[in-house]
Design an enzyme around this catalytic site. Structure first.
Site, PDB file in Angstrom:
ATOM      1  N   GLY A 186       2.180  25.810  68.716  1.00 35.54           N
ATOM      2  CA  GLY A 186       1.650  26.200  67.427  1.00 35.54           C
ATOM      3  C   GLY A 186       0.150  25.967  67.370  1.00 35.54           C
ATOM      4  N   SER A 219       3.202  21.201  68.838  1.00 34.79           N
ATOM      5  CA  SER A 219       1.937  21.388  68.135  1.00 34.79           C
ATOM      6  C   SER A 219       0.785  21.377  69.124  1.00 34.79           C
ATOM      7  CB  SER A 219       1.719  20.249  67.129  1.00 34.79           C
ATOM      8  OG  SER A 219       1.428  19.032  67.812  1.00 34.79           O
ATOM      9  N   ASP A 220      -0.300  22.074  68.763  1.00 34.83           N
ATOM     10  CA  ASP A 220      -1.539  21.824  69.486  1.00 34.83           C
ATOM     11  C   ASP A 220      -1.927  20.378  69.201  1.00 34.83           C
ATOM     12  OD1 ASP A 220      -3.812  22.142  71.009  1.00 34.83           O
ATOM     13  OD2 ASP A 220      -4.399  24.024  70.061  1.00 34.83           O
ATOM     14  N   TRP A 221      -2.758  19.817  70.066  1.00 38.59           N
ATOM     15  CA  TRP A 221      -3.066  18.394  69.978  1.00 38.59           C
ATOM     16  C   TRP A 221      -3.868  18.075  68.711  1.00 38.59           C
ATOM     17  CZ3 TRP A 221       0.095  19.485  73.381  1.00 38.59           C
ATOM     18  CH2 TRP A 221       0.547  18.610  74.364  1.00 38.59           C
ATOM     19  N   ALA A 223      -2.952  18.887  65.757  1.00 40.10           N
ATOM     20  CA  ALA A 223      -2.903  20.016  64.820  1.00 40.10           C
ATOM     21  C   ALA A 223      -2.062  19.727  63.582  1.00 40.10           C
ATOM     22  CB  ALA A 223      -2.352  21.261  65.521  1.00 40.10           C
TER      23      ALA A 223
END
Length: 662
Positions: A186, A219-221, A223
């Site tokens: 995401g 998730s993106d880091w 995010a």
């Protein structure tokens, strides 16, 4: 196969909540008492960092990989990275990036494949299949419309349904349906008011229900922005650990309070265990012993991938390949400091590195009469640390003394990186001035562009030869030398249109947005679709690329029924050298009933041909090749009528047109 439901039934709520949030930056905790091991994710698109971030195989940048137009080669690359991941005890490789080239200023432009969803899809599917053939999961990212770094954590992208379905979502759809990707990431941004990591329309309705995705969404880091909404709306794993919103008991508390149903946690855990079972990890101990193995076959693959990606932009008077006895002057900041890669999550310490100066001097010996940087590309030069005038004079003087001047200019990880968009598409630090001075001193000038994203090239029409080398990875110097001296063919084709002026680019009036919102006002008219519709001539067309040999295109034919068609055309190498040709098939509605692009890429085939050899390029078309998304019925439709199938050498170079009626 593990009995996943039985494992979940034995787990406590605390154990389940612990499994869906990172333990450390790259590691996710398992459940040791049930023999579910901890596991590891790692960046990135150009190589495997691993937990210890040691040296690894560094392949060309994703924009270069797409420029190969060669899915079979890309699958080889993916398999090599899968092997590297196993060496490094990595279970999921955080790649590929399939966000599209919307604005040339995008800081991660080099980290994505193309402006076109069909090319991006084919390259991504091949990459994923290669990685996952080794039992390592791929993670396609970033869902969706994560096409700029400006305000990337907070920007709200306003984009219509048709543009999403026809342009921005197809690479993700192909990754799921055709490649069986094990993970989806995401994005940081918001889309139409909803955060991408808590977006029920995309993560639940589209990805998991409509497309049937059975992997996990990470998730993106950093995010994630809250606890309950992502948990309810399709996110399966918060990274990194210890987790700002799901870690340290926060997710468990949300379940116990009734904010989040426990069955949603069960689904997240089920998806993660399903992946670990696919990877053969259930019941296996965690091994932290990373290996950094440099394999000769991977080194050869990286070098071949680099040469296959290089695009011959111009070659007046057949200046390339370089003549066998002339003297060479090496000029430019990229000669001694050849850029291997862009910055951010796509960065990596390579097993080895090669520069143009080292490789050319080793190959040509005393034919290389000297090296002159001419200008410093580092940002510190903007403060006036160096006397630019004296560099330029020395460069022009050296160029005048040689039979041929090779100028290597471009960009670097300082200028193209995650975290920020570019302030300009000009070559940094007035490198254009350097090129002009060298051209004036020596008409036999070859410019090598060592960059990832589109640049303005005001001197392009004045230079004898120009080669786009991208960020070529660890074998940069060797591969560029291979192409310059003719040991290898520049076999790449443009994956993205380069404009003569930034004001001609499709997103120019709608980038980077204002008041926290960016509107995708160009709609479906992205890349060459825009240039076709506006009648604007680009500097370098999509699909363009020259060769050291020549080709004859025979008469094409089309077979099949309805939209299930196969187009064939014989291609003959009529020159004296081995070479590659790319046949591109575009579909154009003859009488469109609604606004549609004049033509759209529907398929392609790349052929490697020996001198005098003939092969048939075969391109399969399908329903989607002719369809458009109808927002009224929320589905793909094919309008009855006549369609042209255009066989072309680039978006601006059609060769044949075949008409079919559907």
């Amino acid at each position: 196969m593990a009995d996943i439901d039985a494992l979940i039934a034995q787990m406590t709520l605390e154990e389940k909540c612990t499994m869906v949030v990172g333990e450390t930056r790259w590691v996710v905790k398992g459940c040791e008492r049930l023999q579910i091991p901890e596991w590891c994710l790692s960046d990135g698109p150009v190589g495997v960092r691993g937990r210890a971030t040691g040296p690894g195989l560094l392949i060309p940048s994703p924009s270069a990989v797409a420029a190969t137009w060669d899915p079979s080669l890309v699958e080889e690359i993916g398999a090599a990275l899968g092997v590297e991941a196993k060496d490094r005890k990595v279970d999921v490789l955080l790649a590929p990036t399939v966000n599209l080239h919307r604005s040339p200023r995008g800081g991660r432009h080099f980290e994505s494949y193309s402006e076109d969803p069909e090319l991006s899809s084919e390259i991504a599917v091949a990459y994923i299949r290669g990685v996952q053939s080794q039992g390592v999961g791929a993670c396609v990212k970033h869902l969706v419309a994560n096409d700029q770094e400006f305000e990337r954590y907070t920007i709200n992208v306003e984009v219509d349904e048709r543009s999403l379905r026809e342009i921005y979502l197809p690479p993700f759809e192909a990754a799921v349906k055709e490649a069986g990707v094990r993970s989806v990431m995401g994005a940081y941004n918001f889309v139409n008011g909803h955060h991408a990591c808590a977006h029920p329309e995309f993560l639940v309705e589209l990805l998991k229900n409509e497309w049937g995705f059975d992997g996990f969404v990470v998730s993106d880091w950093e995010a994630v922005k809250e606890t309950a909404a992502p948990a309810r709306h399709g996110l399966d794993l918060e990274m990194p650990g210890p987790g700002d919103f799901w870690g340290e008991g926060r997710l468990q508390a949300a379940v116990e309070s009734g904010e989040v149903d426990e069955h949603l946690i069960d689904d997240k855990v089920r998806r993660i265990i399903r992946f670990l079972d696919w990877a053969g990890r259930i019941g296996t101990p965690t091994d932290h012993t990373e290996q950094h193995i440099e394999r000769p076959e991977h080194r050869e693959l990286a070098r071949r991938a680099a040469t296959e990606s290089m695009v011959l932009l111009r070659n007046d008077r057949d200046l390339l390949p370089l003549a066998g006895d002339g003297t060479i002057a090496l000029i430019g900041p990229g000669v001694a400091h050849t850029s291997l890669l862009g910055g951010g999550s796509a960065s990596l310490e390579p097993h080895r590195a090669s520069t143009v100066a080292e490789a050319m001097q080793a190959r040509l010996g005393d034919r290389v009469i000297g090296v002159a940087t001419g200008i410093d590309m580092r940002r510190r030069d903007l403060a006036g640390d160096l006397d630019r005038g004296v560099g330029l004079d020395e460069a022009a003087s050296l160029a005048a003394q040689a039979d041929t001047a090779v100028v290597v200019v471009g960009s670097s990880s300082e200028w193209e990186s995650e975290g920020g968009d570019r302030g300009s598409i000009d070559l940094p630090n007035q490198q254009d001035e350097l090129v002009r001075r060298v051209i004036a001193a020596n008409p036999n000038t070859v410019v090598v562009l060592n960059c990832g994203a589109p640049m303005s090239l005001p001197w392009l029409e004045d230079v004898s030869a120009a080669l786009l080398a991208w960020y070529p990875g660890q074998e940069a110097g060797n591969a560029i030398t291979d192409v310059l001296v003719g040991d290898a063919e520049p076999a790449g084709r443009m994956p993205t249109t380069w404009a003569s002026d930034e004001r001609d680019t499709p997103a120019f009036l709608n980038y980077p947005g204002e008041a926290g919102v960016v509107r995708y006002g160009e709609g479906i008219f992205v890349g060459y679709r825009f240039y076709d519709a506006r009648g604007v001539k680009p500097m370098i067309p999509f699909g363009h690329g020259g060769s050291y040999t020549t080709f004859d295109w025979g008469r094409p034919s089309v077979h099949g029924a309805g939209a299930d068609l196969t187009v064939e055309i014989p291609i003959t190498n009529t020159g004296q050298r081995l070479g590659s040709e790319v046949v591109q098939a575009y579909v154009a509605p003859v009488h469109a009933v609604v606004a549609r692009p004049i033509k759209e890429l529907a398929g392609f085939a790349k052929l490697a041909l020996a001198p005098g050899e003939t092969k048939a390029a075969c391109i399969k078309l399908r329903d989607r090749s002719f369809a458009r998304w109808d927002p009224e019925v929320h589905d793909w439709v094919i309008d009855p009528g006549c369609y042209s199938i255009i066989l072309a050498a680039s978006a601006a170079n059609p060769r044949f047109k075949l008409n079919v009626v559907l």
